[in-house]
Design an enzyme around this catalytic site. Structure first.
Site, PDB file in Angstrom:
ATOM      1  N   TYR A  57      67.152  61.716  65.554  1.00 19.27           N
ATOM      2  CA  TYR A  57      65.774  61.236  65.425  1.00 19.27           C
ATOM      3  C   TYR A  57      65.595  60.411  64.152  1.00 19.27           C
ATOM      4  O   TYR A  57      64.538  59.851  63.910  1.00 19.27           O
ATOM      5  CB  TYR A  57      64.773  62.395  65.398  1.00 19.27           C
ATOM      6  CG  TYR A  57      64.885  63.374  66.534  1.00 19.27           C
ATOM      7  CD1 TYR A  57      65.441  63.001  67.762  1.00 19.27           C
ATOM      8  CD2 TYR A  57      64.438  64.677  66.392  1.00 19.27           C
ATOM      9  CE1 TYR A  57      65.554  63.919  68.799  1.00 19.27           C
ATOM     10  CE2 TYR A  57      64.547  65.595  67.433  1.00 19.27           C
ATOM     11  CZ  TYR A  57      65.113  65.214  68.630  1.00 19.27           C
ATOM     12  OH  TYR A  57      65.220  66.128  69.651  1.00 19.27           O
ATOM     13  N   PRO A 207      57.124  69.535  77.488  1.00 16.63           N
ATOM     14  CA  PRO A 207      56.377  70.425  78.387  1.00 16.63           C
ATOM     15  C   PRO A 207      55.152  69.767  79.010  1.00 16.63           C
ATOM     16  O   PRO A 207      54.674  70.213  80.051  1.00 16.63           O
ATOM     17  CB  PRO A 207      55.989  71.596  77.489  1.00 16.63           C
ATOM     18  CG  PRO A 207      55.969  71.015  76.104  1.00 16.63           C
ATOM     19  CD  PRO A 207      57.068  69.998  76.089  1.00 16.63           C
ATOM     20  N   SER A 214      48.684  65.895  80.310  1.00 12.70           N
ATOM     21  CA  SER A 214      47.510  66.158  79.470  1.00 12.70           C
ATOM     22  C   SER A 214      46.229  65.655  80.106  1.00 12.70           C
ATOM     23  O   SER A 214      45.131  66.074  79.743  1.00 12.70           O
ATOM     24  CB  SER A 214      47.678  65.486  78.101  1.00 12.70           C
ATOM     25  OG  SER A 214      47.628  64.064  78.242  1.00 12.70           O
TER      26      SER A 214
END
Length: 321
Positions: A57, A207, A214
């Site tokens: 990352y 998730p 969302s």
């Protein structure tokens, strides 16, 4: 915050963790350092103690966690990864450079310890399997590092079933990290049974389906340059239209529970198995508070059945997920 045990270790981790990739990688420009330090420390105040990073990352991501948590290191459980030592372009596409040779692992660990400003990694994952190194060889190295007190536990990310079994036989694997959500349920086929049988935790990244679940993303949503969702099939207008029925079911349950759609998604995921630990990522304080609130939502069996029945009827487009 409810707690869950990390594998068969004595380490207790929050039922919801925090993935930090998006602070530096894949979701657009690097986030402001001071704001992220504030967010990370706020997460601890809210009961979250489990934080997931990786060298790939960007080294700055580990350095960020090191700076944020150095004064409160005993309050957090840090997970980072080895095995990807860089990237190269092959046929116009980025490919990971893999190295899980024992001497390389030790060198990678040395760098992570320095950047994280700690003398021990709580959970050390092999990020990707190295086809040139046998799982037993990797597991022996992990066993040595645990004995030396440099790591407390180890895990595997996106590894084949047989590889996991062979590695676990040499040095117990505490956690498996893979993608899992309402729109990516592949782990249910074999991995959950494996985790159950061997006493492993399942750490679930994405998730919320990269934000898809969302309910906050529409056909008009514009992602910043460098955000990989610009190229994901699930965010194409026609796919969003086709899968709106799923989002509507989640929103209806959320309304009845006085919660948000994201919180219902986390509550559903936590209810699937007692060993699942979702690690949603965010760079926004209000989203952090919302996400962690999902651990407090308890869905009834009737509500879980309602969601699962709706999921069974909906053909979610998984192309390019």
């Amino acid at each position: 915050m409810k707690m869950r045990r990390l594998g068969k270790t004595t380490i207790e981790i929050s039922a919801l963790g925090l993935g930090t990739m998006g602070m530096d990688h894949a979701y657009g420009p690097q986030a402001d350092r001071s704001e992220m330090i504030e967010l990370l420390r706020k997460a601890v105040e809210l009961g979250c103690n489990f934080f997931d990073t990786a060298v790939v990352y960007g080294e700055a991501n580990e350095e960020l966690l090191g700076e944020a948590f150095e004064p409160i290191r005993d309050q957090v459980v840090l997970a980072t990864k080895f095995g990807i030592t860089g990237q190269e372009i092959v046929d116009g596409k980025p490919q990971n450079i893999l190295n899980s040779q024992p001497e390389s692992i030790r060198e990678q660990l040395k760098g992570s310890l320095k950047r994280l400003r700690t003398d021990v990694i709580d959970l050390y994952y092999q990020h990707r399997v190295d086809p040139h190194v046998e799982p037993e060889t990797v597991a022996v190295t992990m066993k040595e590092l645990i004995a030396e007190g440099k790591i407390k536990a180890w895990g595997l990310s996106n590894a084949p079933i047989d590889y996991i079994k062979r590695a676990h036989a040499v040095c117990p694997v505490s956690a498996i990290e893979n993608q899992y959500s309402m729109v990516w349920r592949e782990p249910e086929e074999e991995l959950f049974a494996l985790c159950e049988g061997f006493g492993m935790s399942f750490v679930a990244y994405s998730p919320l389906g990269n934000g898809f679940l969302s309910g906050n993303i529409t056909k008009d949503t514009e992602f910043p340059e460098g955000d990989f969702r610009n190229f994901m099939g699930r965010f194409k207008p026609e796919v969003l239209d086709r899968n709106q029925a799923l989002l509507d079911v989640i929103a209806n349950v959320a309304k009845r529970k006085n919660a948000t759609s994201a919180q219902i998604v986390f509550a559903w995921e936590l209810a699937q198995k007692p060993f699942i630990i979702p690690i949603p990522g965010t760079t926004k304080l209000h989203r952090l508070e919302e996400n962690l609130g999902g651990a407090d939502i308890v869905l009834t069996q009737t509500e879980l059945n309602e969601i699962n029945e709706a999921l069974a009827k909906i053909e979610v487009d998984e192309t390019h997920f």
